[in-house]
Design a protein around this motif. Structure first.
Motif, PDB file in Angstrom:
ATOM      1  N   ALA A  37      -9.091   3.122 -11.253  1.00  0.00           N
ATOM      2  CA  ALA A  37      -7.493   3.237 -12.083  1.00  0.00           C
ATOM      3  C   ALA A  37      -6.630   4.183 -11.274  1.00  0.00           C
ATOM      4  O   ALA A  37      -5.581   4.094 -11.180  1.00  0.00           O
ATOM      5  N   ASN A  38      -7.364   5.554 -11.357  1.00  0.00           N
ATOM      6  CA  ASN A  38      -6.522   6.455 -10.563  1.00  0.00           C
ATOM      7  C   ASN A  38      -6.003   6.245  -9.118  1.00  0.00           C
ATOM      8  O   ASN A  38      -4.774   6.550  -8.883  1.00  0.00           O
ATOM      9  N   LEU A  39      -6.959   5.655  -8.440  1.00  0.00           N
ATOM     10  CA  LEU A  39      -6.235   5.182  -7.174  1.00  0.00           C
ATOM     11  C   LEU A  39      -5.188   4.417  -7.311  1.00  0.00           C
ATOM     12  O   LEU A  39      -4.125   4.320  -6.486  1.00  0.00           O
ATOM     13  N   ARG A  40      -5.397   3.149  -8.171  1.00  0.00           N
ATOM     14  CA  ARG A  40      -4.109   2.205  -8.169  1.00  0.00           C
ATOM     15  C   ARG A  40      -2.972   3.002  -8.691  1.00  0.00           C
ATOM     16  O   ARG A  40      -1.787   2.461  -8.227  1.00  0.00           O
ATOM     17  N   ALA A  41      -3.087   3.701  -9.427  1.00  0.00           N
ATOM     18  CA  ALA A  41      -1.662   4.708  -9.883  1.00  0.00           C
ATOM     19  C   ALA A  41      -1.260   5.344  -8.989  1.00  0.00           C
ATOM     20  O   ALA A  41      -0.039   5.342  -8.793  1.00  0.00           O
ATOM     21  N   ALA A  42      -2.061   6.143  -8.163  1.00  0.00           N
ATOM     22  CA  ALA A  42      -1.660   6.690  -6.890  1.00  0.00           C
ATOM     23  C   ALA A  42      -0.874   5.706  -5.943  1.00  0.00           C
ATOM     24  O   ALA A  42       0.209   6.116  -5.591  1.00  0.00           O
ATOM     25  N   LEU A  43      -1.316   4.821  -5.745  1.00  0.00           N
ATOM     26  CA  LEU A  43      -0.793   3.834  -4.735  1.00  0.00           C
ATOM     27  C   LEU A  43       0.410   3.108  -5.274  1.00  0.00           C
ATOM     28  O   LEU A  43       1.401   2.761  -4.539  1.00  0.00           O
ATOM     29  N   ASP A  44       0.265   2.859  -6.570  1.00  0.00           N
ATOM     30  CA  ASP A  44       1.526   2.135  -7.043  1.00  0.00           C
ATOM     31  C   ASP A  44       2.834   3.139  -7.360  1.00  0.00           C
ATOM     32  O   ASP A  44       3.983   2.997  -7.184  1.00  0.00           O
ATOM     33  N   ASP A  46       3.381   5.570  -5.133  1.00  0.00           N
ATOM     34  CA  ASP A  46       4.091   5.692  -3.676  1.00  0.00           C
ATOM     35  C   ASP A  46       3.398   4.630  -2.690  1.00  0.00           C
ATOM     36  O   ASP A  46       2.429   4.529  -2.159  1.00  0.00           O
ATOM     37  N   PRO A  47       4.532   3.783  -2.715  1.00  0.00           N
ATOM     38  CA  PRO A  47       4.446   2.810  -1.679  1.00  0.00           C
ATOM     39  C   PRO A  47       4.033   2.827  -0.364  1.00  0.00           C
ATOM     40  O   PRO A  47       3.405   2.008   0.201  1.00  0.00           O
ATOM     41  N   ALA A  48       4.551   4.121   0.242  1.00  0.00           N
ATOM     42  CA  ALA A  48       4.212   4.430   1.618  1.00  0.00           C
ATOM     43  C   ALA A  48       2.880   4.718   1.677  1.00  0.00           C
ATOM     44  O   ALA A  48       2.125   4.506   2.704  1.00  0.00           O
ATOM     45  N   LEU A  49       2.066   5.190   0.597  1.00  0.00           N
ATOM     46  CA  LEU A  49       0.691   5.761   0.564  1.00  0.00           C
ATOM     47  C   LEU A  49       0.025   4.237   0.740  1.00  0.00           C
ATOM     48  O   LEU A  49      -1.162   4.171   1.466  1.00  0.00           O
ATOM     49  N   ARG A  50       0.510   3.216  -0.079  1.00  0.00           N
ATOM     50  CA  ARG A  50      -0.381   2.030   0.154  1.00  0.00           C
ATOM     51  C   ARG A  50      -0.220   1.286   1.366  1.00  0.00           C
ATOM     52  O   ARG A  50      -1.233   0.758   1.758  1.00  0.00           O
ATOM     53  N   PRO A  54      -5.956   2.174   4.912  1.00  0.00           N
ATOM     54  CA  PRO A  54      -6.622   0.993   5.491  1.00  0.00           C
ATOM     55  C   PRO A  54      -6.885  -0.258   4.700  1.00  0.00           C
ATOM     56  O   PRO A  54      -7.148  -0.190   3.504  1.00  0.00           O
ATOM     57  N   ARG A  55      -6.983  -1.330   5.292  1.00  0.00           N
ATOM     58  CA  ARG A  55      -7.052  -2.769   4.748  1.00  0.00           C
ATOM     59  C   ARG A  55      -8.596  -3.129   4.306  1.00  0.00           C
ATOM     60  O   ARG A  55      -8.747  -3.694   3.565  1.00  0.00           O
ATOM     61  N   ASP A  56      -9.414  -2.445   5.136  1.00  0.00           N
ATOM     62  CA  ASP A  56     -10.692  -2.953   4.861  1.00  0.00           C
ATOM     63  C   ASP A  56     -11.598  -1.809   5.240  1.00  0.00           C
ATOM     64  O   ASP A  56     -11.157  -0.648   5.797  1.00  0.00           O
TER      65      ASP A  56
END
Length: 129
Positions: A37-44, A46-50, A54-56
């Protein structure tokens, strides 16, 4: 066991460690769900971070190994630079010592040449007398 999507990196000793595992500063590891959840919040947030993530796991491992390779390259560059500095210093010292020795050898050769010349002159004088 790692959760799906965890990136794995290895340190210089070859041991693998999970990047989404427990934090060193916390005494209790966070649950996988709360970390996700923390990771998803951080990625949401900052789109540049997402976009940079890495994809896999293979791409994550490749990035981790490239980072280690760059770090080792910098360490090697530092070691080689300091080594070359020491080699240059020693080369200068050896050059000075070599020039000094060459000067002494030339001086000794000149002295021996004069001694031989004096001996020849004495021998000639002895023969003529």
């Amino acid at each position: 066991a790692r959760e799906k999507g965890d990136a794995v990196s290895s340190d210089a000793s070859g041991a693998s460690s999970s990047s989404s595992s427990e934090s060193e500063s916390e005494s209790e590891p966070a649950s996988a769900a709360s970390e996700l959840a923390n990771l998803r919040a951080a990625l949401d947030a900052d789109p540049a971070l997402r976009a940079a993530a890495p994809r896999d796991e293979v791409e994550g491992e490749t990035l981790a190994l490239q980072y280690e390779l760059m770090w080792q390259q910098q360490a090697n560059r530092h070691v080689i630079t300091s080594l070359l500095g020491r080699v240059l210093d020693k080369a200068d010292e050896e050059g000075e010592r070599f020039a000094e020795t060459e000067g002494e050898l030339a001086e000794a050769a000149a002295y021996m040449s004069k001694v031989r010349e004096v001996r020849r002159i004495l021998k000639r004088e002895k023969r003529d007398a």
